[in-house]
Every structure is written in structure tokens, then in C-alpha cells.
Design a protein around this motif. Structure first.
Motif, mmCIF file in Angstrom:
data_model
loop_
_atom_site.group_PDB
_atom_site.id
_atom_site.type_symbol
_atom_site.label_atom_id
_atom_site.label_comp_id
_atom_site.label_asym_id
_atom_site.label_seq_id
_atom_site.Cartn_x
_atom_site.Cartn_y
_atom_site.Cartn_z
ATOM 1 N N PRO A 191 0.826 -1.213 0.000
ATOM 2 C CA PRO A 191 0.000 0.000 0.000
ATOM 3 C C PRO A 191 0.857 1.258 0.000
ATOM 4 C CG PRO A 191 -0.703 -1.551 1.711
ATOM 5 C CD PRO A 191 0.595 -2.059 1.179
ATOM 6 N N VAL A 192 0.326 2.299 -0.606
ATOM 7 C CA VAL A 192 1.019 3.585 -0.618
ATOM 8 C C VAL A 192 0.901 4.218 0.770
ATOM 9 C CG1 VAL A 192 1.051 5.912 -1.585
ATOM 10 C CG2 VAL A 192 0.593 3.946 -3.073
ATOM 11 N N GLU A 193 2.036 4.621 1.319
ATOM 12 C CA GLU A 193 2.071 5.254 2.631
ATOM 13 C C GLU A 193 2.352 6.750 2.548
ATOM 14 O OE1 GLU A 193 4.534 3.240 5.515
ATOM 15 O OE2 GLU A 193 4.360 1.367 4.386
ATOM 16 N N ALA A 194 2.962 7.204 1.459
ATOM 17 C CA ALA A 194 3.276 8.622 1.288
ATOM 18 C C ALA A 194 3.344 8.934 -0.192
ATOM 19 C CB ALA A 194 4.602 8.979 1.964
ATOM 20 N N VAL A 195 3.032 10.175 -0.527
ATOM 21 C CA VAL A 195 3.021 10.611 -1.932
ATOM 22 C C VAL A 195 4.117 11.655 -2.119
ATOM 23 C CG1 VAL A 195 1.675 11.736 -3.737
ATOM 24 C CG2 VAL A 195 0.575 10.115 -2.176
ATOM 25 N N VAL A 196 4.886 11.474 -3.188
ATOM 26 C CA VAL A 196 6.017 12.348 -3.499
ATOM 27 C C VAL A 196 5.705 13.111 -4.779
ATOM 28 C CG1 VAL A 196 8.507 12.485 -3.863
ATOM 29 C CG2 VAL A 196 7.552 10.611 -2.480
ATOM 30 N N LEU A 226 -4.854 15.368 -0.156
ATOM 31 C CA LEU A 226 -4.066 14.312 0.486
ATOM 32 C C LEU A 226 -3.683 14.713 1.906
ATOM 33 C CD1 LEU A 226 -1.763 13.406 -2.525
ATOM 34 C CD2 LEU A 226 -3.404 11.848 -1.448
ATOM 35 N N ARG A 227 -3.269 15.933 2.085
ATOM 36 C CA ARG A 227 -2.901 16.402 3.415
ATOM 37 C C ARG A 227 -4.104 16.372 4.352
ATOM 38 N NH1 ARG A 227 0.287 21.018 5.127
ATOM 39 N NH2 ARG A 227 0.858 19.420 6.647
ATOM 40 N N ALA A 228 -5.264 16.770 3.834
ATOM 41 C CA ALA A 228 -6.475 16.748 4.654
ATOM 42 C C ALA A 228 -6.825 15.334 5.087
ATOM 43 C CB ALA A 228 -7.631 17.382 3.891
ATOM 44 N N ARG A 229 -6.470 14.365 4.266
ATOM 45 C CA ARG A 229 -6.707 12.952 4.566
ATOM 46 C C ARG A 229 -5.657 12.397 5.533
ATOM 47 N NH1 ARG A 229 -8.930 8.361 2.067
ATOM 48 N NH2 ARG A 229 -11.011 8.842 1.290
ATOM 49 N N GLY A 282 -0.649 15.254 -16.807
ATOM 50 C CA GLY A 282 -1.782 16.126 -16.552
ATOM 51 C C GLY A 282 -2.438 15.749 -15.245
ATOM 52 N N PRO A 283 -3.134 16.688 -14.615
ATOM 53 C CA PRO A 283 -3.719 16.420 -13.305
ATOM 54 C C PRO A 283 -4.882 15.439 -13.326
ATOM 55 C CG PRO A 283 -4.356 18.599 -14.084
ATOM 56 C CD PRO A 283 -3.328 18.085 -15.038
ATOM 57 N N ASP A 284 -5.549 15.285 -14.465
ATOM 58 C CA ASP A 284 -6.685 14.359 -14.502
ATOM 59 C C ASP A 284 -6.232 12.919 -14.285
ATOM 60 O OD1 ASP A 284 -8.177 16.613 -15.004
ATOM 61 O OD2 ASP A 284 -8.495 16.186 -17.136
ATOM 62 N N GLY A 285 -5.186 12.532 -15.000
ATOM 63 C CA GLY A 285 -4.659 11.179 -14.829
ATOM 64 C C GLY A 285 -4.084 10.951 -13.446
ATOM 65 N N TRP A 286 -3.476 11.958 -12.885
ATOM 66 C CA TRP A 286 -2.924 11.874 -11.540
ATOM 67 C C TRP A 286 -4.058 11.698 -10.524
ATOM 68 C CZ3 TRP A 286 0.348 10.229 -8.430
ATOM 69 C CH2 TRP A 286 0.824 10.878 -7.300
ATOM 70 N N ALA A 287 -5.128 12.445 -10.706
ATOM 71 C CA ALA A 287 -6.285 12.295 -9.821
ATOM 72 C C ALA A 287 -6.835 10.876 -9.886
ATOM 73 C CB ALA A 287 -7.366 13.309 -10.195
ATOM 74 N N GLU A 288 -6.952 10.333 -11.087
ATOM 75 C CA GLU A 288 -7.453 8.972 -11.244
ATOM 76 C C GLU A 288 -6.559 7.965 -10.529
ATOM 77 O OE1 GLU A 288 -7.765 8.342 -15.419
ATOM 78 O OE2 GLU A 288 -9.365 9.841 -15.691
ATOM 79 N N ARG A 289 -5.249 8.185 -10.605
ATOM 80 C CA ARG A 289 -4.320 7.256 -9.944
ATOM 81 C C ARG A 289 -4.486 7.313 -8.424
ATOM 82 N NH1 ARG A 289 0.817 4.915 -10.841
ATOM 83 N NH2 ARG A 289 1.191 3.529 -9.070
ATOM 84 N N LEU A 290 -4.623 8.512 -7.882
ATOM 85 C CA LEU A 290 -4.775 8.654 -6.433
ATOM 86 C C LEU A 290 -6.078 8.012 -5.947
ATOM 87 C CD1 LEU A 290 -3.488 12.318 -6.064
ATOM 88 C CD2 LEU A 290 -2.284 10.218 -5.402
ATOM 89 N N VAL A 291 -7.125 8.121 -6.746
ATOM 90 C CA VAL A 291 -8.388 7.458 -6.400
ATOM 91 C C VAL A 291 -8.228 5.940 -6.497
ATOM 92 C CG1 VAL A 291 -10.776 7.108 -7.117
ATOM 93 C CG2 VAL A 291 -9.823 9.430 -7.033
ATOM 94 N N ALA A 292 -7.574 5.479 -7.550
ATOM 95 C CA ALA A 292 -7.379 4.046 -7.740
ATOM 96 C C ALA A 292 -6.565 3.434 -6.611
ATOM 97 C CB ALA A 292 -6.695 3.785 -9.080
ATOM 98 N N GLU A 293 -5.647 4.194 -6.046
ATOM 99 C CA GLU A 293 -4.832 3.705 -4.936
ATOM 100 C C GLU A 293 -5.570 3.767 -3.605
ATOM 101 O OE1 GLU A 293 -1.981 2.261 -5.086
ATOM 102 O OE2 GLU A 293 -1.387 2.677 -7.164
ATOM 103 N N GLY A 294 -6.787 4.315 -3.600
ATOM 104 C CA GLY A 294 -7.546 4.426 -2.373
ATOM 105 C C GLY A 294 -7.102 5.561 -1.466
ATOM 106 N N LEU A 312 -7.680 8.862 -2.127
ATOM 107 C CA LEU A 312 -8.720 9.892 -2.160
ATOM 108 C C LEU A 312 -10.009 9.283 -2.681
ATOM 109 C CD1 LEU A 312 -6.804 12.934 -3.763
ATOM 110 C CD2 LEU A 312 -7.308 12.596 -1.336
ATOM 111 N N GLU A 313 -11.133 9.851 -2.261
ATOM 112 C CA GLU A 313 -12.412 9.532 -2.873
ATOM 113 C C GLU A 313 -12.580 10.400 -4.121
ATOM 114 O OE1 GLU A 313 -14.341 7.137 -1.953
ATOM 115 O OE2 GLU A 313 -13.233 6.655 -0.106
ATOM 116 N N GLN A 314 -13.496 9.977 -4.997
ATOM 117 C CA GLN A 314 -13.677 10.683 -6.258
ATOM 118 C C GLN A 314 -13.968 12.169 -6.046
ATOM 119 O OE1 GLN A 314 -13.603 8.431 -9.165
ATOM 120 N NE2 GLN A 314 -12.993 10.367 -10.108
ATOM 121 N N GLU A 315 -14.843 12.461 -5.078
ATOM 122 C CA GLU A 315 -15.208 13.852 -4.870
ATOM 123 C C GLU A 315 -14.042 14.665 -4.293
ATOM 124 O OE1 GLU A 315 -17.038 11.349 -1.504
ATOM 125 O OE2 GLU A 315 -16.783 11.235 -3.696
#
Length: 206
Positions: free
Chosen positions: A2-7, A97-100, A186-198, A200-203
Motif C-alpha cells: 500500500p502507498v504510505e506517502a506521496v512524493v 491528500l494532506r487533509a486525509r 496532466g492532473p486528470d490522470g494523476w487524480a485517477e491514480r490517487l483514487v485508484a490507490e484508495g 482519495l475519494e472521487q469527490e
């Protein structure tokens, strides 16, 4: 694992970095092409990113190329215009991510003075849990040393890191070290990756 930190890389992930666009607008594409072919601006910038003094480096290059001195000086005097604008959705993702409660680190090629300028202009650059800036370290991506320093001090195993960068060579080095990686286009693909990794939620990633 699992991802523990984002760089995050910064240039072209959180803020746009496009000196060519700045010079195209200032002097035209044809003259800019000549400038970049005749004057080693990008090599000079790599030196700044390694820790060379910003003002001294630009002044020395201008002195070595007097026919281009005025245009070279813009690299110093108008630097923030080359490093703009912010990529707003990426900034929102960082803050989500920080808020999470997900640890977020910066790993970026930046000079000491230029990073100070950027932080004054973009306050979100002060919001990372830890920052690994090449000008302070004396090594630039994709050299191993800057990755090693992050690994040895961040408190997260390499396999628990998810790294976003826009350059394939920087990503390849991280992947070879066991990091999880995302080639940012682009940020759209990055957002999708962060959601896929669990992470962030979609919203939250909107």
C-alpha cells in the motif's frame, strides 16, 4: 504494497515550467530557437539546480555571451514568469491528500534562490511534510543521491512511496529503486491514480 506517502515533483506537476514559452512571447520563436542553440541556458540552470548561485550564474553567462546579454538577464529578472501558472487541480490534490492525513513530500530540481522565489509566489509549496530540493542537496534528479536522501530520512520504505514526475528518466530511477511511480501528463490522470490507490475519494479528487 500500500502507498504510505506521496512524493510530488514540482515543475510541470504543481506549477508549469516553460522558459521556451516565455521567450517565444518576448522575442519570437525563431530568435528564441537561436538563443537556446547558441547559449547554454539549460546547462546553466542545471548548475543552479545543483546549488550554484542564481544571480552569479546568470551574470556570468551574460558576460560570456554579450550579444545575448539582455535576453539572458531575463532568466533571472523574469524567472517567475517562466515558472507559471500553478496547475490548480494538482494543488487541490496535494491539499486533499494532506487533509486525509497522507504524508506528502516534494522531490524537485530547484535552485536555492529560485525555490525561495517560488515559495513566496506559491504558498502551497510550504505545505509539504518534507521537502527535498536539489539546490540544498547538491544533486539533481535522476542522480541516485537525491533519492537516497529521501529514502533515508522520510520514514517510509521505498515500496510505500508513490512518486509523480513529468520526466521519464526521473521516474525510471525511482522505479528502479522500488518506488511506485506515476508519469505525470496532466492532473486528470494523476487524480485517477490517487483514487485508484484508495488515497482519495472521487469527490475529494475533483
Amino acid at each position: 504494497m500500500p502507498v504510505e506517502a506521496v512524493v510530488f515533483d514540482i515543475g510541470n506537476v504543481l506549477i508549469e515550467w516553460n522558459p521556451e514559452r516565455f521567450y517565444d512571447a518576448r522575442i519570437g520563436q525563431q530568435r528564441r530557437s537561436r538563443l537556446f542553440s547558441e547559449v547554454p541556458l539549460l546547462t546553466m540552470n542545471d548548475g543552479v539546480d545543483r546549488g550554484d548561485d542564481f544571480a552569479t550564474s546568470v551574470s556570468a553567462l551574460a558576460a560570456a555571451h554579450p550579444d545575448w546579454a539582455e535576453d539572458i538577464a531575463c532568466w533571472h529578472d523574469n524567472w517567475i514568469e517562466m515558472a507559471s501558472p500553478a496547475i490548480d487541480r494538482s494543488v487541490r490534490l496535494l491539499r486533499a491528500l494532506r487533509a486525509r492525513g497522507v504524508p506528502v513530500f516534494a522531490l524537485s530540481n530547484f535552485g536555492r534562490a529560485t525555490f525561495d522565489i517560488a515559495c513566496a509566489h506559491y504558498p502551497f509549496l510550504t505545505e509539504f511534510d518534507q521537502r527535498y530540493i536539489s539546490g540544498h542537496i547538491g544533486a539533481i534528479k535522476p542522480e541516485p543521491r537525491i533519492y537516497e536522501l529521501l529514502e533515508s530520512t522520510c520514514g517510509v520504505a521505498p515500496g510505500g512511496l508513490l512518486f509523480a514526475d513529468d520526466r521519464a528518466d526521473n521516474i525510471a530511477m525511482a522505479e528502479a529503486r522500488g518506488w511506485q511511480v506515476h508519469l505525470f501528463d496532466g492532473p486528470d490522470g494523476w487524480a485517477e491514480r490517487l483514487v485508484a490507490e484508495g488515497l482519495l475519494e472521487q469527490e475529494e479528487a475533483a
